[in-house]
Each structure stands twice: as C-alpha cells, then as structure tokens.
Scaffold this motif. Structure first.
Motif: not given
Ligand SMILES: Cc1ncc(COP(=O)(O)O)c(C=O)c1O
Lengths: 517, 448
Positions: B236-237, B209-210, B154-157, B180-181
């Motif tokens: 691992g995204a 996640a991505a 549930r986190s995205v960079w 979380e962005l």
C-alpha cells in the motif's frame, strides 16, 4: 534634498544635463505583441540539431544492448527543432524577461545586486568545470584550496569558526543548521522540541523548523518592529531548543536587543540561529558571532553576488562556533602542515546535505567576488547598501506610510495603507505592477506579513544615486496617479496582468495539457 | 580594488548630508556600540579585476583532474555540451533574474520552465513535473516527504541500489521527522524486495509510505520496476523511482511501469561536472499528487487581453504561504540549470536522445567487455547494464583510482555493495574507442 546628479560645486560640469539613471529599463524596445510559440509548436518531425563525435565504437543496435522487456520501442517525444529556431526562440524568451542586467530590481530580502561579469568568467574556467566531483584530492587541489579559502573567509565575515559549503540554498542551510542544533542538544542529553521565530520571519524559517522535527513558536514583534527581550522571556522554557533570527530583520531594522536576547536564550540552554539573508547590511560593521549567534547560514546568491538564475541556483553555506564544528555535514576541506588540502569528516557529523560538495560553481563566483572586494570593499558594500536604502526612504516618506520609522538598514518596508501621498486607496500589488510600466522591477510585496499592504524595497549598493532617485520618483508618481491608473497596470510589458486564479483552477502544467486551439 | 559600488565620494557626502548625517558610521547608529567591530574585517584588501582573474586561473590550473579522461559517473557524467546550450543558458536575462514573482516581466523564464516541465514529464512518463529541486539527492528527500504526507506513514524501504550519497542525504535531511529507513539489499544487482522488512517475510510490520528504487541503479544495473511496483502495491505504498534521464532514450519510463514519483539527476543535460554543482533535481509525479509537489510549478493561463501567459501556480503549497505547514522549505531552486536542460533536450531532440543513450550503452558494452578480459577482474553484478557498470578488482579500488590518475585517467568511483568493494565505471558518448583502448592498457599495468 540634493538632486542626485547635479554637478558638485567647483567640479567641471560634463554636460548641461543631469546624468540619467542607469537602472531604468523603460527604453527596452519591443517588436510587436504576439504570443511566443512553444518549443512544441516549433517542432517538425524529423528535424534535427544534434550531432555526435566520431568515436570508432562498434555500432551495436538497441536490441543487442537492452533486454527486450526493458526497451521502449520509441524514444520519449521531446521537440524537433533546428538550432536556428531554438536560438531565436530562447532569444525571444529572454527579451520577455526582466533582469538585473537590464535595470534596477529592488526586490526586498532578495538582494538583487549587480553580478560582476568577472565572476561568470571565473566560473567558466575549464579547470573548474571539467573536474568530476569524485576526482581524488591529489588531482583537485585547486578546488580544495578554493573551498577552504572561501569557508575561511565566510568564517571571518561572520565570526564563526568552521563551515560547510554543501547546502545548495538558504532554506537547505536552515534545515542543516537546525539539524546541527538538534544533534548538539542530543549530545547534551536533551531533546527540546520548540524553536522561537519572530512573526516577521521569512516563510522558509518555519518550514525548515517543521522539517527538522521542531514546533514553531511565533514571537510577536513589538511596536518598534523588534523582538523584545520581554517577549522572548515569555516564550522561553526548557523545551525551547533555540531561536531563529535575521538581523537586520525583515523590516530592515537592526534588532537592538540582540545581545540581551542571546543571553536569555543561552541561559535557558538554547542556541541562536542566524538567517544570513540580510548580511549585506552589516559586513565589516558587526558580526553574527559578536551578537551571540551560534549557527549562521549565508545566501551567497544575495550578499556575495552569485546571480539568481531566474530562481536559482544559489548556495547556502552554514558556519558555526567551535563547539558545534564536529556536527557539520561532511566531508569538509582541511589543510595539512605542508599546505596541501584533504577531505576530512567532522567527528559527529550529521551526515550530508548535498549529493556532492554543494553548488560548487556558485562558490567559485563568491570567492572571486570576495577577492575583488576584500575587507575594505565588503565594508563599502554594506555602507552604501544602507545609505541607498535610507536615502530612498527619505524620498518616500510623506508619500507612503512608514510603519516603523527608524534608522533603516539595507532595505525599507513601507505600506500603501493610509499612504499620505496617495490619491485614493492603493494596493501594494498594483503599485508593484505599475512600477513595471515605469521601467523598474517591482519590490517584494505583502512581506513581511506583519505589515499590511507592504512594499519591501532593497535598492542594493550597486544602484547609483541617479537610479535610486528615479526609482523613488516613480514610486511617488504612482501614488499621485492614484489607484485607478495602477489597477490596470502593467501596459508596457510583453503580457498584461496574468489570470492567476484561472491558472490554479484549470491546471495546465505541460504542453500536453493544453487543449486543442 | 574592484568598483562594483558606483557612488563617488562626493555623492556619498551629499546623500549623507541629505539625511542629516556626517559620516557613514552614523548610518549604523542602531547597531549597539558594543557590537561594532573595532578593526574591520580580517581579510586582505580588494584586488583589481586582472589580479582576481589571475588568481582564479591559478586555482583552476591547480586542478590536474581537468586533464583526466573521465570514466567516472555515480551521478555526475562527462557529456559533450554543444555551444548552443552554453550560449543560450548563459544569456544574462536568464542568469541575472530572480524567481518569477512578477509574471508580466518574467515570461521568458516562466515559458522556458513550462517547456522544461513538459520535457521532464515525457522523460518520466508522468503527467506533472515541477520546475526543479536542488539535485538528485534532495529530489529523493522531497519524494519521501511527499510520500509520508500522502500516506501518513513513517517508514520507507530504500533499495541498496540507490546512490549511497543520496541515501546519506536522505537520512540526514529526514532525521528531524525520523522515519524508519529500511535498507533493502541488492542481490545479483537487483533489489530483493522480499527481504529486510519486505511484506513477504514478516519484516518490521510497519507499513511503508514508499519504496524507493533506482533503475539503472548504482551498480549500473537495470532494476526491474515491475517487481518494485508489485511490492509497493502489496504494501500500500507509493513507488518512488530514481531514473537516469539519458537512458530514458532507450528504457521504458518509470511512469509506464507504475511509478508514483520519479526523480532524476539532470546534470547530464548540458551542465558540466564542475566538481558536483550546481546540478538539477528533476521531479515528476502522478496526477493524484499534484497538490503535494514541492517547489515551483509553472502553469499556462491567459493575460488581460486573452493571450497565453505563464505564472507560478498552486502557490498555496509553498513555504511563503503555508509556513510551518508547508511540506517543503524550498525557495531558491535550480531554475537556470533547468533552463539549460531544456535547451539541451531541445537540441538533442527526440532522435538525438535515443542516439545519445545508444552511444553511451555501446561504449559501456565495449569497455565492460575489455575490462572483464583483464586477469582478476569480475563483474559485481550479473544483471544487465546500460551506461555504467561495476567490477571487482584484484587491487583496492582507491589505489587503482590514484594510480590511474597518474596515467591520465579518472578510472571510476570506488563502490561497495553487499560488503564487496569494486570500481564503478561510466562511459558516455564522449569517449572514443582509442581512449578506451588506452584505458585498458593502463589498467592492466596498474593491476599487475
Ligand atoms: C529572510 C530570508 N530568509 C531565508 C531565505 C531563503 O533562502 P533561499 O531562497 O536561498 O532558500 C530568504 C530568501 O529567499 C530570505 O529572504
């Protein structure tokens, strides 16, 4: 029952024959039964259509412009076809496509009404199409005026106070509206986690609920096909953020207890969301605000005649009551005292729901449609939509099962299960396929889920009585012909029944995935 | 008033009589009296066609922006649209049909979408493309939802180089699930993955996640995807790449560089700028993710006689079947705009796309060199650009845009990156050298 086209008593008969239905497409000519090759089969290396304008810009090479490590040696393979072959290919494809312009398209819930050509022309005006979305408001006053006027008109039709035109379709409007609901609850210091939805709801409703971070609680329809206040009361709790309804509901029935349901939900601290997919039934008759709704999305591609484009684009504006206006996505258009228009950001906006201002040309079409109809015309739209549906139902009763046999609104849901006039056990799927052979598009089938073997039929107000009668006759004929005939249908179409199981089992999603012949 | 309802008064009366009713009001007997409107809608009466056409022409005429020579991009580009694209995409069989629920009478739309999917797959360098989502911004939202479903994270960079309006749409539309962005900054025009939560420097410790990156990015710069792929692999995204489908004629594809999902704004292919819509969300994925793709997918199969036939497939992913468990709520999409893009790409052809990309890059180089020659103008980023570039100006960009509009130009878009204000300028194949020279003269005047 009267024959639809027979001359009225006293009127001069234009011809001895009854008028023909205008919406029956069975006369569409076909030339042969061959497959249409794909663009990629038509392609010949080196063949070209494109040409580019003379610019006088220096002709630097790719190597001079792009760093070597980023440059691809060859462009991606597209297709190489002549303009003439391209035109023929697309024209042949278009002849393999049913459309509203060809004939009646009674897909329930989809409101496949006639899309006025005037709206196409309006949306093609260079004064609209040539404007970059970041053009300063000073140079886009026509656009801003149109957006402001449309939002204002949609508020008048729904009884709401403010609107965003950003959401590009109904489902996006749903998510937008639910996020507004969420922001409002938070502003009240609450974060309830559940949304009530009737079991007859469209699939986008529960899907949007999940995306908005809520849990769906399904409320069963009662024996009359309605959401009863008792059922709502049973499911209400402090953890309920609101309820999502469409009215008339997907059974084509008006939710008679809506005012009481609204009171219950409001008393419990919740809000009411109106799925506007079925607004075509009630314009000028009642308004979502009068029923107690707080948030509304509209499908301009249904009620306001924006064409469906083979599946889109549409537009799904969201309108809200005054207390929710500050949460709308922004910016929205505001009007200054001097009559000019400017962009304004709602104070506690949830953000943005489109990269720019929404599906703007769809908004142009909707505005041209509203201007054309006006208050009297929109009321007439709803009256005749409801009249056509009820008149159709009267002609189907006795042949198909009518699960909830009450005053219908703009669409009717009948079933093939235990159909009294059917020569054997008919499936809804087969009736739909057989109807194609009779020159009509199929109705929506197997929706809503609460009716087994459902046929959901929405004639819309733009089909003449002659066409509605011909559609009803075709449906009655299909029942009489019985299941064997229907099971093999369609026969008159460019392809026969397609093997959907095989498509899912052996996925071929691009031309590259097609094996050698 | 317009006459889109065909019924004569006599027909209405007879139909009502058939139903045992004497007025249209009685049709609404199930609407409680307390909810009925007393005075009808508070709108003016309907107008005749010619009156509506005149009013629409008046509104269109009130857009002075129509006459501006356009150097703005930022996700909407002023490309030439050939007559053939307008003509074919305007065919009413495509315009006035619905989602192809009955494939036997929808082979036209279905086959066109199959061909579109193939073309998008080639542009992205990935094997699977869907039949469209709403626009580039919502394509990013869908890609992030896909990545969260695929990884359970549930986190995205998100690179700061992603279009800021698209970032806003991402944060708005994902607010319900509250990922979380983490914004990863640009340095010198390319994403510095090591910072802001990056694995190399401790970060937040929440595995993403991505990673979402744009190349070319919002400053026009090519953002090296190798670095993004390495960072994604380390975390691992999934790697989500927003690419420019026009520059795809020159640049290596997202797929070639390890993207799991590629998204793009498809407006440049045959769709006018039209104040921002309808546009086209292009989306392609690696084979692993085919069952998580949002929206419609068209597959090729056979009919009862063994002939090629096209259907929508893997329908069990979609909202009408999966309901609250669906990973996307999309139903109505942008099919007509996808068909438009398919026609435009076919018209361009393999060589034409290369030439289009090249012409945009040439114009960009020409104008960029000219602008950087003006006093007080500096590049916002050093990294190489292809079809768009950003500069800092000695005058506030909003004011420059307003004053340049009075000179007949849409000068660009105000941008902000790394706390600095600038102007984002785009050049398409449509811009001539004479227009660019005139632009430079006007800009020099406005800046002085
Ligand atoms: C009842 C109902 N709700 C919602 C929707 C979703 O609208 P859209 O397809 O514009 O996303 C539809 C139509 O598809 C519908 O019929």
């Amino acid at each position: 029952m009267s024959s639809p086209g027979g001359p009225a008593a006293g009127a001069p008969a234009p011809s001895a024959r009854a008028p023909a239905p205008g919406g029956r497409a069975a006369s569409a000519p076909l030339l042969g039964h061959d497959e249409e090759p794909t663009l990629f089969e038509l392609s010949v290396p080196g063949r070209r259509s494109a040409s580019f304008r003379t610019t006088g810009v220096p002709e630097w090479s790719a190597e001079e412009l792009v760093p070597a490590e980023e440059l691809r040696p060859e462009p991606p393979a597209l297709a190489e076809v002549s303009e003439r072959d391209l035109v023929a290919h697309l024209t042949r494809l278009s002849h393999r496509q049913y459309s509203v312009d060809l004939g009646a398209y009674p897909l329930g819930s989809c409101t496949m009404k006639y899309n006025p050509k005037l709206c196409d022309e309006a949306a093609a005006l260079p004064g609209f199409t040539n404007v970059h979305p970041a053009t300063p408001a000073s140079h886009a006053q026509g656009w801003l005026a149109l957006l402001w006027s449309l939002a204002d008109a949609l508020c008048r039709v729904t009884g709401m106070d403010a609107a965003t035109l950003q959401p590009p379709a109904g489902a996006a409007g749903e998510l937008t509206g639910l996020l507004i609901m969420r922001a409002w609850h938070r502003s009240q210091g609450r974060s309830p986690g559940k949304i009530l939805i009737p079991d007859s709801a469209h699939g986008t409703n529960p899907a949007s609920v999940s995306l908005a971070g809520y849990e769906t609680v399904s409320v069963p329809s009662d024996e009359r096909g309605l959401v009863s206040p008792e059922a709502v009361r049973r499911h209400l709790s402090p953890d309920v953020a609101g309820i999502m309804l469409t009215n008339p509901n997907t059974l084509g029935l008006f939710e008679e207890h809506i005012a009481e349901v609204a009171g219950l939900v409001h008393d419990a601290g919740g809000l009411l969301y109106y799925d506007g997919a079925n607004l075509n039934a009630i314009m000028g008759v009642t308004k979502p605000a009068a029923m107690g709704f707080d948030i509304v999305h509209l499908n301009l591609h249904k009620t306001f005649a924006v064409p469906h484009g083979g599946g889109g684009p549409g537009a799904g504006p969201v309108a809200v009551t005054a207390r929710l206006a500050e949460f709308l996505p922004g910016p929205v258009v505001a009007r200054a005292d001097d009559g000019t228009f400017y962009w304004d950001g709602p104070a506690r906006s949830i953000g943005r729901t489109h990269g720019w201002h929404g599906n703007a040309l769809a908004l142009v079409r909707a505005w041209a449609y509203i201007l054309s109809n006006g208050s009297d015309g929109l009321r007439r739209v709803s009256e005749v939509a409801v009249l056509n549906a009820n008149w159709l139902l009267a002609r189907l009763r006795g042949t198909y099962t009518v699960p909830f046999d009450r005053r219908a609104m703009h669409e009717v849901v009948v079933s093939t299960k235990d159909a009294p006039g059917a020569a054997g056990a008919l499936r809804a799927l087969d009736v739909g396929k057989r109807l194609l052979d009779k020159g009509f598009h199929a109705p929506t089938i197997y929706f809503p889920l609460v009716v087994p073997e459902a046929l959901m039929i929405e004639p819309t107000e733009t089909e003449s009585p002659q066409t509605v009668a011909a559609l009803a006759d075709a449906l009655v004929e299909i029942a009489r012909e019985g299941p064997e005939v229907a099971a093999g249908a369609p026969h008159a179409t460019p392809v026969g029944r397609a093997d959907e199981a095989r498509a899912a089992r052996r996925l071929v999603l691009t031309w590259d995935a097609v094996g050698p012949a | 008033m317009a006459h889109f309802v065909p019924h004569t008064e006599e027909e209405v009366a007879r139909m009502l009589a058939d139903l045992g009713l004497s007025s249209t009001e009685e049709l609404f007997s199930s609407v409680p009296a307390a909810l009925r409107l007393a005075g009808g809608l508070d709108l003016p009466p309907g107008l005749a066609e010619a009156d509506v056409a005149a009013e629409m022409a008046r509104l269109a005429g009130a857009n002075a922006g129509d006459g501006l020579v356009c150097f703005a991009g930022g996700g909407a580009y002023d490309h030439d649209i050939p007559a053939v694209t307008r003509s074919l995409a305007g065919r009413s069989e495509f315009v006035t049909s619905y989602t192809p629920y009955q494939p036997e009478v929808a082979q036209g739309v279905l086959q066109a979408l199959f061909e579109y999917q193939t073309l998008v797959s080639h542009l992205a360098g990935l094997p699977v493309a869907n039949a469209s989502v709403y626009d580039g911004a919502t394509a990013v939202v869908e890609a992030v939802n896909l990545a969260m479903a695929a990884t359970g994270r549930r986190s995205v960079w998100v690179s700061e180089g992603l279009n800021p309006r698209w970032r806003r749409v991402l944060s708005t539309f994902t607010a319900g699930r509250a990922p979380e962005l983490v914004e990863v900054p640009l340095v010198g025009g390319t994403t510095r993955w090591g910072r802001a939560g990056g694995p190399g420097e401790g970060g937040q410790g929440v595995p993403p996640a991505a990673l979402v990156v744009a190349s070319p990015n919002y400053l026009g710069c090519i953002d090296p995807l190798g670095a993004a792929r390495a960072a994604a692999t380390e975390a691992g995204a999934l790697l989500v790449v927003a690419f420019d489908p026009v520059s795809a004629g020159l640049l290596r594809t997202p797929g070639q560089q390890g993207a799991d999902v590629a998204v793009a704004e498809g407006q440049p292919f045959g769709t006018p700028m039209a104040f921002g819509g309808p546009y086209l969300g292009m989306m392609a994925v690696a084979q692993d993710h085919v069952r998580r793709v949002p929206g419609r997918l068209v597959g090729r199969t056979v009919d009862s006689a063994g002939r090629a036939a096209y259907v929508t497939t893997l329908r069990a992913r979609e909202q009408d079947i999966r309901r609250e468990k669906a990973s996307s709520n999309i139903c109505t999409n942008q099919t007509l705009v996808a068909i438009t893009a398919m026609v435009q790409l076919a018209w361009l052809g393999t060589g034409g796309l290369r030439e289009l990309a090249l012409r945009c890059a040439r114009g960009t180089r020409y104008l960029r060199e000219g602008i950087l020659g003006l006093p007080g103008v500096e590049p916002m980023a050093a990294a190489p650009v292809v079809r768009e570039f950003a500069v800092t100006l000695p005058v506030a960009p909003e004011a420059v845009v307003e004053r340049m509009a009075d000179e007949g130009f849409l000068a660009g878009l105000p941008v902000e990156a790394g706390g600095r204000q600038g102007l984002l300028v785009a050049v398409t194949e449509k811009r001539t050298r004479a227009e660019m020279d005139a632009y430079l003269v006007a800009l020099e005047k406005v800046l002085s």
